[in-house]
Design an enzyme around this catalytic site. Structure first.
Site, PDB file in Angstrom:
ATOM      1  N   GLU A  39       0.877  -1.171   0.000  1.00 30.26           N
ATOM      2  CA  GLU A  39       0.000   0.000   0.000  1.00 30.26           C
ATOM      3  C   GLU A  39       0.910   1.216   0.000  1.00 30.26           C
ATOM      4  OE1 GLU A  39      -2.847   2.766   2.624  1.00 30.26           O
ATOM      5  OE2 GLU A  39      -2.834   0.654   3.215  1.00 30.26           O
TER       6      GLU A  39
ATOM      7  N   CYS B 205      -2.995   8.531   3.566  1.00 33.82           N
ATOM      8  CA  CYS B 205      -2.769   7.901   2.260  1.00 33.82           C
ATOM      9  C   CYS B 205      -3.914   8.209   1.301  1.00 33.82           C
ATOM     10  CB  CYS B 205      -2.635   6.391   2.418  1.00 33.82           C
ATOM     11  SG  CYS B 205      -1.287   5.876   3.491  1.00 33.82           S
TER      12      CYS B 205
END
Length: 463
Positions: free
Chosen positions: A231, A265
């Site tokens: 990720e 994020c």
């Protein structure tokens, strides 16, 4: 000679935590213990694994206040919000505990005369989890809990900025009765982290972090044929259509851009607004941001904390200054945020207009409290701009026309499409990205797939 790591608090620049790096002997002992413990753990009933994970969650809830304060001091999130991470951890963990019943069940096949056939989901072995500082528990729990539920053991290497999070996770699982060696943590240097994931005793790596670091992880395990979940970064866009509920859209998108000081994020970093509502949107957005209080994270009145370190704040300052020099208009007066000073982690929030994709602030991940807003004339223009990115983690559209919104969402190059919301992980949905936002996925019933391997049973009945 043992090396030490220091956690410098962004609150006041003090040394908040000092920890020794694990020695080579300690690293090998952890690997050996994890490998041995995993074999026994894999043989326990799923119900027992579920019960232990549930007890660990209860431990976190009982220590929510102190954990929230630790988060504030380690990475700078205002204390009024920091303890909410424990609530998020509990939500995700409890979902995965419940989902494991279905996700880990054998795959049964239609009857075939003379044969019994099924597919078991077996644990992969020892899972290395490398977790970041920005959401230190939420990012870690995505991999740790399903890995344990699936019968794996876990070795966690947490960010040097948030080492106490690794220690609290260990305390929670110890209190819950997890057998020794099934969950461990190591404080490691970069070189020793690389060596850890290259060990033949590691069977899967779950990494959350930057694109360059993700590329390094891929290269480190190349040729080992093990699973790697990555990720990575994001430059997530939002589009405000002309029919959007404007008040709700402004409030949601701006919170998505500035919560956690923009260090998310999946935070909103680019906003595209239809020309018919553009001026009103910008006016309302500026009004909201001017209400923020930039201050120390341990101050309950603070709504915008410092960035994690001074270099991160100066990086964003550089993006903003460069954009303004190229013709962007800055709408927030830094003088209204007196703590904001170059060379410190304290940075005033900023809204930029008259921006375009030639500017770094519109294509390079900022990870800070700044957002660029562009005017668009059509859905087609908005979709093209939203897709004009090296990243693809999430994308949001605000509209009251649900059917059209879904049609537009299907055209977006993204891992998660939001409508009328943003910056949220539903644990029932797969968390994934495209392009440089990474590969693999966590959460949902699909999140267990990378942490298990299928084993087919093909049995011919005799007689």
């Amino acid at each position: 000679m043992t090396t030490m790591q220091q956690t410098i608090s962004p609150v006041d620049g003090s040394v908040y935590v000092t920890r020794p790096h694990a020695s080579q002997t300690e690293i090998q002992q952890a690997l050996t213990l994890a490998e041995r413990a995993q074999k026994n753990w894999a043989g326990t009933d799923l119900a027992e694994r579920q019960a232990i994970c549930a007890k660990a969650v209860e431990w976190f809830e009982a220590h929510q206040a102190e954990i929230g304060l630790e988060i504030s001091w380690q990475m700078g999130r205002p204390v009024r919000y920091a303890k909410g991470e424990v609530a998020g951890l509990a939500e995700r963990a409890r979902y995965m505990i419940a989902a494991s019943e279905t996700a880990l069940a054998p795959v049964t096949l239609p009857d075939k005369p003379g044969f019994t056939r099924y597919i078991r989901r077996e644990p992969v072995g020892v899972v290395a989890v490398i977790a970041p500082w920005n959401y230190p528990y939420l990012t870690a729990v995505n991999s740790i809990v399903p890995a344990l539920l699936a019968g794996n053991s876990v070795i966690l290497k947490h960010s040097a900025q948030t080492p106490l999070c690794a220690e609290r996770l260990k305390a929670a699982f110890d209190a819950a009765g997890l057998p020794e060696g099934v969950f461990q943590f190591l404080h490691l240097s970069h070189d020793d982290t690389t060596a850890l994931i290259q060990s033949t005793q590691i069977s899967h790596v779950a990494f959350t972090g930057s694109v360059p670091a993700g590329a390094h992880v891929e290269q480190a395990v190349a040729g080992r044929f093990i699973g790697v979940g990555l990720e990575l970064g994001g430059k997530d866009p939002a589009y405000i259509r002309e029919d959007a509920d404007l008040d709700a859209a402004v409030e949601t998108a701006i919170d998505g851009a500035f919560f956690n000081s923009g260090q998310s994020c999946c935070g909103i970093e680019r906003i595209y607004v239809h020309a018919s509502v553009y001026d009103t949107f910008v006016e309302k957005a500026v009004a909201i941001v001017n209400q923020y209080t930039l201050g120390r994270s341990d101050d309950p009145d603070t709504t915008l904390g410092p960035l994690v370190r001074a270099s991160a704040a100066d990086f964003v300052r550089g993006q903003i200054a460069e954009a303004v020099a190229q013709g962007a208009v800055a709408h927030i007066d830094e003088k209204n945020f007196p703590l904001s000073k170059a060379g410190t982690p304290y940075l005033a929030p900023q809204i930029l207009t008259q921006v375009d994709h030639s500017m770094r602030v519109m294509h390079e991940e900022s990870f800070g409290p700044v957002v660029g807003i562009m005017k668009v004339s059509s859905d087609e223009e908005a979709i093209a701009l939203m897709n004009d990115s090296d990243f693809g983690l999430t994308a949001s559209i605000f509209t009251q026309d649900i059917d059209t919104g879904i049609t537009l969402g299907e055209q977006l190059e993204t891992g998660t499409f939001f409508m009328n919301r943003c910056d949220y992980l539903d644990p029932a949905l797969a968390w994934t990205g495209v392009k440089q936002s990474g590969r693999g996925f966590t959460l949902s019933v699909l999140g267990f797939e990378a942490l298990t391997r299928p084993k087919s049973f093909h049995i011919k009945t005799l007689g």
